[in-house]
Design a protein around this motif. Structure first.
Motif, mmCIF file in Angstrom:
data_model
loop_
_atom_site.group_PDB
_atom_site.id
_atom_site.type_symbol
_atom_site.label_atom_id
_atom_site.label_comp_id
_atom_site.label_asym_id
_atom_site.label_seq_id
_atom_site.Cartn_x
_atom_site.Cartn_y
_atom_site.Cartn_z
ATOM 1 N N SER A 115 -16.680 10.706 -10.064
ATOM 2 C CA SER A 115 -16.131 9.403 -10.441
ATOM 3 C C SER A 115 -15.409 8.749 -9.280
ATOM 4 O O SER A 115 -15.549 7.547 -9.028
ATOM 5 C CB SER A 115 -15.169 9.583 -11.629
ATOM 6 N N LEU A 116 -14.647 9.532 -8.520
ATOM 7 C CA LEU A 116 -13.874 8.979 -7.406
ATOM 8 C C LEU A 116 -14.761 8.583 -6.229
ATOM 9 O O LEU A 116 -14.530 7.563 -5.577
ATOM 10 C CB LEU A 116 -12.829 9.990 -6.956
ATOM 11 N N LEU A 117 -15.787 9.409 -5.940
ATOM 12 C CA LEU A 117 -16.678 9.127 -4.814
ATOM 13 C C LEU A 117 -17.744 8.088 -5.161
ATOM 14 O O LEU A 117 -18.386 7.543 -4.269
ATOM 15 C CB LEU A 117 -17.368 10.408 -4.343
ATOM 16 N N GLY A 118 -17.940 7.850 -6.455
ATOM 17 C CA GLY A 118 -18.966 6.904 -6.859
ATOM 18 C C GLY A 118 -20.371 7.445 -6.681
ATOM 19 O O GLY A 118 -21.287 6.706 -6.329
ATOM 20 N N VAL A 119 -20.566 8.766 -6.922
ATOM 21 C CA VAL A 119 -21.884 9.384 -6.805
ATOM 22 C C VAL A 119 -22.337 9.820 -8.186
ATOM 23 O O VAL A 119 -21.521 10.017 -9.086
ATOM 24 C CB VAL A 119 -21.870 10.593 -5.835
ATOM 25 N N PRO A 120 -23.648 9.992 -8.396
ATOM 26 C CA PRO A 120 -24.144 10.439 -9.706
ATOM 27 C C PRO A 120 -23.558 11.783 -10.097
ATOM 28 O O PRO A 120 -23.273 12.628 -9.248
ATOM 29 C CB PRO A 120 -25.668 10.531 -9.495
ATOM 30 N N LYS A 121 -23.414 12.004 -11.397
ATOM 31 C CA LYS A 121 -22.795 13.236 -11.887
ATOM 32 C C LYS A 121 -23.614 14.478 -11.552
ATOM 33 O O LYS A 121 -23.078 15.583 -11.525
ATOM 34 C CB LYS A 121 -22.572 13.142 -13.398
ATOM 35 N N LYS A 122 -24.918 14.310 -11.324
ATOM 36 C CA LYS A 122 -25.766 15.461 -11.009
ATOM 37 C C LYS A 122 -25.986 15.620 -9.501
ATOM 38 O O LYS A 122 -26.792 16.433 -9.073
ATOM 39 C CB LYS A 122 -27.112 15.333 -11.720
ATOM 40 N N ALA A 123 -25.255 14.857 -8.712
ATOM 41 C CA ALA A 123 -25.426 14.933 -7.255
ATOM 42 C C ALA A 123 -24.806 16.207 -6.701
ATOM 43 O O ALA A 123 -24.013 16.889 -7.362
ATOM 44 C CB ALA A 123 -24.776 13.714 -6.596
#
Length: 242
Positions: A115-123
């Motif tokens: 959430s903080l990095l703005g990346v997909p949850k499955k990344a």
């Protein structure tokens, strides 16, 4: 492995509003939308909206003015002379730190970090974990998470200590610019692995200083979770009352 949970709704709303302040949607001196407007716009409850606004006021992004409502102050000024855990984690030379790198590998991104990095949850993200020792005793466990695209062309994935700070390394290799840091301090129980590394009995709490390092646009470049044994820490600050 520590149990990770997504950031609370009020924190995510505060992050969204902070982003709008930074990108100029809500410029300094302007009024933010009313609580009713925010409830309708984001589909969140009034208590959630109130907590988000209070968080931004506490951190210096907003202020309440009698007769005007809630006003945007803009990005808070950094007090350079104060010691900051986040700055220390970003700028220390790993090769000169007493301690050792205990983990450098690609891992599934923890939900809160995603959430903080703005990346997909499955990344997957790069985890770089450093154990700091003083007087033969572990005093800090610092876990830094980097998005995959930021790691390419750097030495962050190498298992040897960096001979410069993470900030300086990324700014030189990737031509990014670190602008500001947000620190969030909370208490939690460590995982068994964390407790073992810090030499703590299971069940003893740690202080977690979550460090979010961002560029001028408010995009997080890295997130570092600094764990400190709670029984070995004393936090103190002195400031003037306005």
């Amino acid at each position: 492995m520590a149990y990770e949970v997504a950031a609370p709704k009020y924190v995510r709303l505060a992050q969204t509003l902070q982003g709008r302040i930074e990108d100029g949607t809500y410029p300094p001196g302007s009024r933010v939308p009313s609580e009713n407007q925010l409830v309708q716009a984001f589909g969140m409850s009034r208590p959630t909206v109130v907590r988000a606004l209070e968080l931004l006021k506490r951190d210096g992004w907003l202020e309440s003015r009698q007769g005007f409502g809630t006003i945007v102050r803009g990005r808070p000024e950094v007090v350079e002379q104060k010691d900051r855990r986040g700055r220390d984690a970003l700028e220390r030379d790993e090769s000169s730190v007493q301690g050792r790198l205990v983990q450098v590998e690609q891992v599934p991104v923890p939900p809160r970090v995603a959430s903080l990095l703005g990346v997909p949850k499955k990344a997957t993200v790069l985890l770089r974990r450093l154990l700091v020792v003083q007087g033969g005793e572990p005093v800090e466990l610092s876990s830094s998470y980097f998005p995959a695209g930021l790691v390419e062309g750097t030495e962050l994935s190498a298992s040897s200590p960096l001979r410069e700070g993470q900030r300086a390394h990324l700014e030189a290799r990737k031509k990014v610019r670190f602008d500001h840091v947000t620190e969030r301090v909370s208490a939690r129980l460590p995982s068994q692995e964390e407790a073992d590394l810090l030499g703590m009995p299971q069940g003893e709490p740690v202080l977690s200083v979550l460090v979010i390092a961002c560029d001028v646009a408010g995009q997080a470049l890295q997130v570092t979770d600094v764990l400190l044994p709670a029984d070995r820490q004393e936090l103190e600050d002195t400031y003037r009352l306005g």
